[in-house]
Design a protein around this motif. Structure first.
Motif, PDB file in Angstrom:
ATOM      1  N   ARG A   1       0.832  -1.209   0.000  1.00 19.94           N
ATOM      2  CA  ARG A   1       0.000   0.000   0.000  1.00 19.94           C
ATOM      3  C   ARG A   1       0.866   1.259   0.000  1.00 19.94           C
ATOM      4  NH1 ARG A   1      -2.835  -3.123   3.840  1.00 19.94           N
ATOM      5  NH2 ARG A   1      -4.670  -4.046   2.864  1.00 19.94           N
ATOM      6  N   SER A   2       1.931   1.260   0.789  1.00 18.20           N
ATOM      7  CA  SER A   2       2.847   2.417   0.844  1.00 18.20           C
ATOM      8  C   SER A   2       3.543   2.628  -0.492  1.00 18.20           C
ATOM      9  CB  SER A   2       3.897   2.226   1.940  1.00 18.20           C
ATOM     10  OG  SER A   2       3.283   2.246   3.198  1.00 18.20           O
ATOM     11  N   LEU A   3       3.987   1.551  -1.121  1.00 17.82           N
ATOM     12  CA  LEU A   3       4.650   1.641  -2.424  1.00 17.82           C
ATOM     13  C   LEU A   3       3.707   2.222  -3.472  1.00 17.82           C
ATOM     14  CD1 LEU A   3       6.942   0.970  -4.455  1.00 17.82           C
ATOM     15  CD2 LEU A   3       5.915  -1.323  -4.650  1.00 17.82           C
ATOM     16  N   ILE A   4       2.494   1.708  -3.524  1.00 10.40           N
ATOM     17  CA  ILE A   4       1.519   2.181  -4.506  1.00 10.40           C
ATOM     18  C   ILE A   4       1.158   3.640  -4.237  1.00 10.40           C
ATOM     19  CG2 ILE A   4      -0.870   1.901  -5.297  1.00 10.40           C
ATOM     20  CD1 ILE A   4      -0.396  -1.141  -5.071  1.00 10.40           C
ATOM     21  N   LYS A   5       0.994   3.999  -2.984  1.00  9.88           N
ATOM     22  CA  LYS A   5       0.687   5.383  -2.632  1.00  9.88           C
ATOM     23  C   LYS A   5       1.791   6.319  -3.121  1.00  9.88           C
ATOM     24  CE  LYS A   5      -0.439   8.330   1.296  1.00  9.88           C
ATOM     25  NZ  LYS A   5      -0.665   8.395   2.738  1.00  9.88           N
ATOM     26  N   ALA A   6       3.035   5.919  -2.948  1.00 10.79           N
ATOM     27  CA  ALA A   6       4.167   6.733  -3.399  1.00 10.79           C
ATOM     28  C   ALA A   6       4.175   6.859  -4.920  1.00 10.79           C
ATOM     29  CB  ALA A   6       5.482   6.140  -2.897  1.00 10.79           C
ATOM     30  N   ARG A   7       3.897   5.778  -5.605  1.00 13.00           N
ATOM     31  CA  ARG A   7       3.853   5.812  -7.075  1.00 13.00           C
ATOM     32  C   ARG A   7       2.742   6.729  -7.574  1.00 13.00           C
ATOM     33  NH1 ARG A   7       4.627  -0.391  -9.265  1.00 13.00           N
ATOM     34  NH2 ARG A   7       6.816  -0.650  -8.641  1.00 13.00           N
ATOM     35  N   LYS A   8       1.559   6.629  -6.979  1.00 14.41           N
ATOM     36  CA  LYS A   8       0.438   7.460  -7.408  1.00 14.41           C
ATOM     37  C   LYS A   8       0.701   8.937  -7.122  1.00 14.41           C
ATOM     38  CE  LYS A   8      -2.835   5.155  -5.259  1.00 14.41           C
ATOM     39  NZ  LYS A   8      -4.144   4.687  -4.791  1.00 14.41           N
ATOM     40  N   ALA A   9       1.429   9.228  -6.061  1.00 11.89           N
ATOM     41  CA  ALA A   9       1.733  10.617  -5.706  1.00 11.89           C
ATOM     42  C   ALA A   9       2.596  11.289  -6.768  1.00 11.89           C
ATOM     43  CB  ALA A   9       2.429  10.671  -4.342  1.00 11.89           C
ATOM     44  N   LEU A  10       3.302  10.517  -7.586  1.00 11.34           N
ATOM     45  CA  LEU A  10       4.138  11.080  -8.644  1.00 11.34           C
ATOM     46  C   LEU A  10       3.341  11.512  -9.866  1.00 11.34           C
ATOM     47  CD1 LEU A  10       7.140   8.574  -8.480  1.00 11.34           C
ATOM     48  CD2 LEU A  10       7.017  10.895  -7.529  1.00 11.34           C
ATOM     49  N   LEU A  11       2.091  11.081  -9.961  1.00  7.37           N
ATOM     50  CA  LEU A  11       1.248  11.473 -11.089  1.00  7.37           C
ATOM     51  C   LEU A  11       0.768  12.910 -10.909  1.00  7.37           C
ATOM     52  CD1 LEU A  11      -1.046   8.339 -11.466  1.00  7.37           C
ATOM     53  CD2 LEU A  11       0.643   9.132 -13.129  1.00  7.37           C
ATOM     54  N   THR A  12       0.914  13.732 -11.934  1.00  7.01           N
ATOM     55  CA  THR A  12       0.347  15.077 -11.887  1.00  7.01           C
ATOM     56  C   THR A  12      -1.168  14.946 -12.030  1.00  7.01           C
ATOM     57  OG1 THR A  12       0.432  15.403 -14.282  1.00  7.01           O
ATOM     58  CG2 THR A  12       2.414  16.051 -12.987  1.00  7.01           C
ATOM     59  N   PRO A  13      -1.929  15.928 -11.590  1.00  4.59           N
ATOM     60  CA  PRO A  13      -3.385  15.839 -11.760  1.00  4.59           C
ATOM     61  C   PRO A  13      -3.802  15.646 -13.220  1.00  4.59           C
ATOM     62  CG  PRO A  13      -2.852  17.550 -10.185  1.00  4.59           C
ATOM     63  CD  PRO A  13      -1.546  17.087 -10.766  1.00  4.59           C
ATOM     64  N   SER A  14      -3.136  16.320 -14.137  1.00  2.00           N
ATOM     65  CA  SER A  14      -3.515  16.166 -15.550  1.00  2.00           C
ATOM     66  C   SER A  14      -3.156  14.769 -16.071  1.00  2.00           C
ATOM     67  CB  SER A  14      -2.882  17.252 -16.417  1.00  2.00           C
ATOM     68  OG  SER A  14      -1.478  17.180 -16.365  1.00  2.00           O
ATOM     69  N   ALA A  15      -2.023  14.235 -15.661  1.00  2.00           N
ATOM     70  CA  ALA A  15      -1.643  12.874 -16.077  1.00  2.00           C
ATOM     71  C   ALA A  15      -2.608  11.849 -15.490  1.00  2.00           C
ATOM     72  CB  ALA A  15      -0.215  12.571 -15.650  1.00  2.00           C
ATOM     73  N   ALA A  16      -2.994  12.037 -14.238  1.00  2.00           N
ATOM     74  CA  ALA A  16      -3.941  11.121 -13.596  1.00  2.00           C
ATOM     75  C   ALA A  16      -5.283  11.127 -14.333  1.00  2.00           C
ATOM     76  CB  ALA A  16      -4.128  11.490 -12.131  1.00  2.00           C
ATOM     77  N   LEU A  17      -5.755  12.299 -14.711  1.00  2.77           N
ATOM     78  CA  LEU A  17      -7.023  12.407 -15.434  1.00  2.77           C
ATOM     79  C   LEU A  17      -6.927  11.737 -16.802  1.00  2.77           C
ATOM     80  CD1 LEU A  17      -9.906  13.449 -15.537  1.00  2.77           C
ATOM     81  CD2 LEU A  17      -9.007  15.626 -16.379  1.00  2.77           C
ATOM     82  N   MET A  18      -5.831  11.944 -17.512  1.00  3.10           N
ATOM     83  CA  MET A  18      -5.651  11.311 -18.821  1.00  3.10           C
ATOM     84  C   MET A  18      -5.586   9.787 -18.692  1.00  3.10           C
ATOM     85  SD  MET A  18      -5.918  13.442 -21.176  1.00  3.10           S
ATOM     86  CE  MET A  18      -5.441  12.346 -22.496  1.00  3.10           C
ATOM     87  N   GLU A  19      -4.885   9.298 -17.677  1.00  2.03           N
ATOM     88  CA  GLU A  19      -4.811   7.848 -17.471  1.00  2.03           C
ATOM     89  C   GLU A  19      -6.186   7.278 -17.159  1.00  2.03           C
ATOM     90  OE1 GLU A  19      -1.883   5.672 -15.513  1.00  2.03           O
ATOM     91  OE2 GLU A  19      -0.222   6.914 -16.206  1.00  2.03           O
ATOM     92  N   ALA A  20      -6.964   7.990 -16.346  1.00  4.17           N
ATOM     93  CA  ALA A  20      -8.315   7.520 -16.019  1.00  4.17           C
ATOM     94  C   ALA A  20      -9.167   7.444 -17.279  1.00  4.17           C
ATOM     95  CB  ALA A  20      -8.957   8.441 -14.985  1.00  4.17           C
ATOM     96  N   ARG A  21      -9.109   8.477 -18.096  1.00  2.00           N
ATOM     97  CA  ARG A  21      -9.904   8.472 -19.334  1.00  2.00           C
ATOM     98  C   ARG A  21      -9.527   7.311 -20.233  1.00  2.00           C
ATOM     99  NH1 ARG A  21      -9.570  14.998 -20.293  1.00  2.00           N
ATOM    100  NH2 ARG A  21     -11.320  15.516 -18.918  1.00  2.00           N
ATOM    101  N   LYS A  22      -8.228   7.060 -20.394  1.00  2.00           N
ATOM    102  CA  LYS A  22      -7.769   5.964 -21.245  1.00  2.00           C
ATOM    103  C   LYS A  22      -8.205   4.608 -20.682  1.00  2.00           C
ATOM    104  CE  LYS A  22      -3.633   8.263 -23.031  1.00  2.00           C
ATOM    105  NZ  LYS A  22      -2.152   8.261 -22.982  1.00  2.00           N
ATOM    106  N   ALA A  23      -8.053   4.420 -19.388  1.00  2.00           N
ATOM    107  CA  ALA A  23      -8.418   3.142 -18.775  1.00  2.00           C
ATOM    108  C   ALA A  23      -9.915   2.886 -18.901  1.00  2.00           C
ATOM    109  CB  ALA A  23      -7.981   3.115 -17.314  1.00  2.00           C
TER     110      ALA A  23
END
Length: 184
Positions: free
Chosen positions: A7-29
């Motif tokens: 959980r800590s590893l995944i949390k750290a990885r997700k924290a590296l995503l910018t808000p715009s990158a996170a939104l684009m990844e969500a749309r693609k998925a």
């Protein structure tokens, strides 16, 4: 690694995503999800209402609420209840997750497809409370996990326990992975 460390590893990885990158990844998925056979056939779909640190389901829910019958979970003690989503009666519930209000719960047998977050082998780390494992135990409903690419872990990393319920398919912005084929 144990689940707490994962959980800590995944949390750290997700924290590296910018808000715009996170939104684009969500749309693609979620676009990949729209092209699956399971989604095409499903009329009644149980989704999650995303927290800020999860791959966002909000645009997808808004897009499909008129064409498919969507449901969201609500925590009730140690279990999840399933309620219809109508866009109007959400309130912060357990763990600050927006949950539907009302008393018109349905059973899992009325659901055609469940969409939640999982890893590359179809195992869920979740948040450690086992709500989805209890809900999905013994059910043959189609289950699709949806996650950011950065959340995929190598096979065997997540320790699966006897009570853990795996999904049939895992979707990321760049891949659709079949975990378990169902008999037709």
């Amino acid at each position: 690694m144990d689940k707490r460390e994962i959980r800590s590893l995944i949390k750290a990885r997700k924290a590296l995503l910018t808000p715009s990158a996170a939104l684009m990844e969500a749309r693609k998925a979620f676009e990949r999800l729209e092209h699956t056979e399971q989604f095409g056939k499903a009329r009644h779909i149980l989704l999650y209402h995303s927290l800020p640190d999860e791959i966002s389901s909000r645009e997808f829910i808004a897009k499909w609420a008129g064409d498919k019958r969507l449901y969201l979970p609500r925590v009730n003690g140690e279990n999840l209840e399933i309620l219809p989503y109508d866009g109007m009666t959400l309130r912060p519930g357990a763990y600050s997750i927006c949950e539907p209000e009302g008393s018109d719960t349905v059973t899992l047998s009325e659901i055609d497809l469940v969409v939640v977050a999982y890893d590359v082998r179809g195992n869920r780390v979740g948040r450690g409370k086992g709500y989805y494992d209890r809900l999905l135990s013994g059910s043959e409903v189609d289950k699709i996990g949806i996650v950011y690419d950065c959340q995929l872990l190598e096979a065997g990393i997540i320790p699966a326990e006897n009570h853990d319920i795996a999904v049939d398919v895992v979707i990321t912005p760049s891949a659709t992975l079949t975990i378990r084929r169902k008999a037709l």
